[in-house]
Scaffold this motif. Structure first.
Motif, short mmCIF file in Angstrom:
data_model
loop_
_atom_site.label_atom_id
_atom_site.label_comp_id
_atom_site.label_asym_id
_atom_site.label_seq_id
_atom_site.Cartn_x
_atom_site.Cartn_y
_atom_site.Cartn_z
N ASN A 1 0.79 -1.06 0.05
CA ASN A 1 -0.06 -0.07 0.02
C ASN A 1 0.93 1.41 0.01
O ASN A 1 2.00 1.18 0.10
CB ASN A 1 -0.94 -0.03 1.06
N LYS A 2 0.20 2.38 0.10
CA LYS A 2 0.83 3.78 -0.15
C LYS A 2 0.49 4.56 1.05
O LYS A 2 0.60 5.80 0.96
CB LYS A 2 0.57 4.40 -1.52
N LEU A 3 -0.01 3.77 2.24
CA LEU A 3 -0.71 4.65 3.36
C LEU A 3 0.50 5.58 3.95
O LEU A 3 0.04 6.68 4.27
CB LEU A 3 -1.40 3.46 4.25
N ARG A 4 1.55 5.12 3.89
CA ARG A 4 2.67 5.91 4.90
C ARG A 4 3.06 7.31 4.00
O ARG A 4 2.83 8.26 4.62
CB ARG A 4 3.69 5.24 5.20
N VAL A 5 3.31 7.12 2.83
CA VAL A 5 3.35 8.01 1.79
C VAL A 5 2.50 9.13 1.83
O VAL A 5 2.86 10.32 1.93
CB VAL A 5 4.10 7.50 0.46
N ILE A 6 1.24 8.56 1.68
CA ILE A 6 0.11 9.48 1.57
C ILE A 6 -0.06 10.24 2.83
O ILE A 6 -0.58 11.48 2.90
CB ILE A 6 -1.09 8.63 1.06
N ARG A 7 0.06 9.62 3.99
CA ARG A 7 -0.18 10.28 5.24
C ARG A 7 0.85 11.21 5.38
O ARG A 7 0.59 12.39 5.88
CB ARG A 7 0.05 8.98 6.39
N ARG A 8 2.17 10.83 5.11
CA ARG A 8 3.20 12.02 5.29
C ARG A 8 3.02 13.19 4.53
O ARG A 8 3.06 14.35 4.78
CB ARG A 8 4.34 11.49 5.33
N LYS A 9 2.63 12.92 3.21
CA LYS A 9 2.41 14.04 2.23
C LYS A 9 1.13 15.02 2.90
O LYS A 9 1.23 16.20 2.69
CB LYS A 9 1.77 13.74 0.91
N ALA A 10 0.13 14.25 3.54
CA ALA A 10 -0.86 14.98 4.09
C ALA A 10 -0.64 15.56 5.46
O ALA A 10 -1.30 16.53 5.92
CB ALA A 10 -2.16 13.96 4.27
N ARG A 11 0.75 15.43 5.87
CA ARG A 11 1.31 16.15 7.09
C ARG A 11 0.56 15.53 8.22
O ARG A 11 0.19 16.45 9.24
CB ARG A 11 1.31 17.48 7.03
N GLU B 1 -8.52 12.06 0.87
CA GLU B 1 -8.87 12.56 -0.18
C GLU B 1 -8.50 11.87 -1.42
O GLU B 1 -7.95 12.40 -2.25
CB GLU B 1 -8.96 14.05 -0.41
N LYS B 2 -8.39 10.37 -1.08
CA LYS B 2 -8.00 9.50 -2.41
C LYS B 2 -8.91 8.37 -2.54
O LYS B 2 -9.82 8.08 -1.80
CB LYS B 2 -6.71 8.81 -1.69
N LEU B 3 -8.92 7.68 -3.51
CA LEU B 3 -9.56 6.54 -4.10
C LEU B 3 -8.97 5.23 -3.41
O LEU B 3 -7.72 5.40 -3.27
CB LEU B 3 -9.67 6.63 -5.53
N PRO B 4 -9.75 4.23 -3.39
CA PRO B 4 -9.00 2.98 -2.56
C PRO B 4 -7.78 2.50 -3.51
O PRO B 4 -6.83 2.03 -2.95
CB PRO B 4 -10.23 2.22 -2.57
N GLN B 5 -8.06 2.50 -4.76
CA GLN B 5 -6.74 2.07 -5.68
C GLN B 5 -5.52 3.22 -5.51
O GLN B 5 -4.62 2.43 -6.01
CB GLN B 5 -7.22 1.82 -7.09
N GLU B 6 -5.92 4.33 -5.13
CA GLU B 6 -4.62 4.99 -4.65
C GLU B 6 -3.96 4.81 -3.55
O GLU B 6 -2.66 4.82 -3.54
CB GLU B 6 -4.93 6.64 -4.63
N LEU B 7 -4.55 4.14 -2.52
CA LEU B 7 -4.18 3.63 -1.16
C LEU B 7 -3.39 2.19 -1.41
O LEU B 7 -2.62 1.77 -0.98
CB LEU B 7 -5.04 3.68 -0.10
N TYR B 8 -4.12 1.44 -2.28
CA TYR B 8 -3.92 -0.04 -2.40
C TYR B 8 -3.66 -0.31 -3.94
O TYR B 8 -4.69 -0.96 -4.49
CB TYR B 8 -4.85 -0.90 -1.82
N PRO B 9 -2.67 0.02 -4.51
CA PRO B 9 -2.73 0.14 -5.98
C PRO B 9 -2.88 -1.49 -6.53
O PRO B 9 -3.26 -1.68 -7.65
CB PRO B 9 -1.30 0.92 -6.54
N ASP B 10 -2.04 -2.14 -5.87
CA ASP B 10 -2.02 -3.54 -6.40
C ASP B 10 -3.33 -4.55 -6.13
O ASP B 10 -3.56 -5.53 -6.67
CB ASP B 10 -0.97 -4.50 -5.51
N TYR B 11 -4.16 -3.82 -5.34
CA TYR B 11 -5.55 -4.35 -5.28
C TYR B 11 -6.91 -3.81 -6.18
O TYR B 11 -7.97 -3.60 -5.50
CB TYR B 11 -5.80 -4.59 -3.92
N VAL B 12 -6.41 -3.42 -7.00
CA VAL B 12 -7.44 -2.82 -8.19
C VAL B 12 -8.29 -3.85 -9.02
O VAL B 12 -7.71 -4.84 -9.38
CB VAL B 12 -6.99 -1.57 -8.84
#
Length: 92
Positions: free
Chosen positions: A10-20, A61-72
Motif C-alpha cells: 500500500n501507499k498509506l505511509r507515503v500518503i499520510r506523510r504528504k498530508a502532514r 481525499e484518495k480513491l481506494p486504488q490510490e491507497l492500495y494500487p495492487d488491489y484494483v
C-alpha cells in the motif's frame, strides 16, 4: 519496509506523510486508541476493514486504488453485435 515486500502492499505511509498527519492524529480521527493498528496497515501486515478503508479515503481525499494500487479490480466490457460480454480480473 519496501512497498513490494509488504504482505498487503500500500501507499498509506507515503500518503499520510504528504498530508502532514502523524499516526497518532490518524488513529484519533479514525477512533482508535493507539497507533498499533495504523502502523500494521502502513507496514502491510494487515488491511483495514471496509469501513476503515472508506474513512482513510475520506481523510486523505484518495480513491481506494490510490491507497492500495495492487488491489484494483479491472473490468473489461467487450461489445459484439447483439452481445455484451463482461470479464473481470482482480489483481490480488
Amino acid at each position: 519496509m519496501d512497498y513490494k515486500q509488504q504482505q498487503y502492499p500500500n501507499k498509506l505511509r507515503v500518503i499520510r506523510r504528504k498530508a502532514r498527519y502523524t499516526q497518532e492524529h490518524v488513529a484519533t480521527l479514525l477512533g482508535h486508541n493507539n497507533t498499533v493498528t495504523i502502523s500494521a496497515w502502513e507496514t502491510g501486515k494487515t488491511m483495514p476493514s471496509g469501513t476503515n478503508l472508506i474513512k482513510l479515503c475520506i481523510l486523505y481525499e484518495k480513491l481506494p486504488q490510490e491507497l492500495y494500487p495492487d488491489y484494483v479490480t479491472l473490468t473489461h466490457v467487450v461489445t459484439l453485435p447483439g452481445h455484451s460480454i463482461r470479464t473481470t480480473r482482480a489483481n490480488l
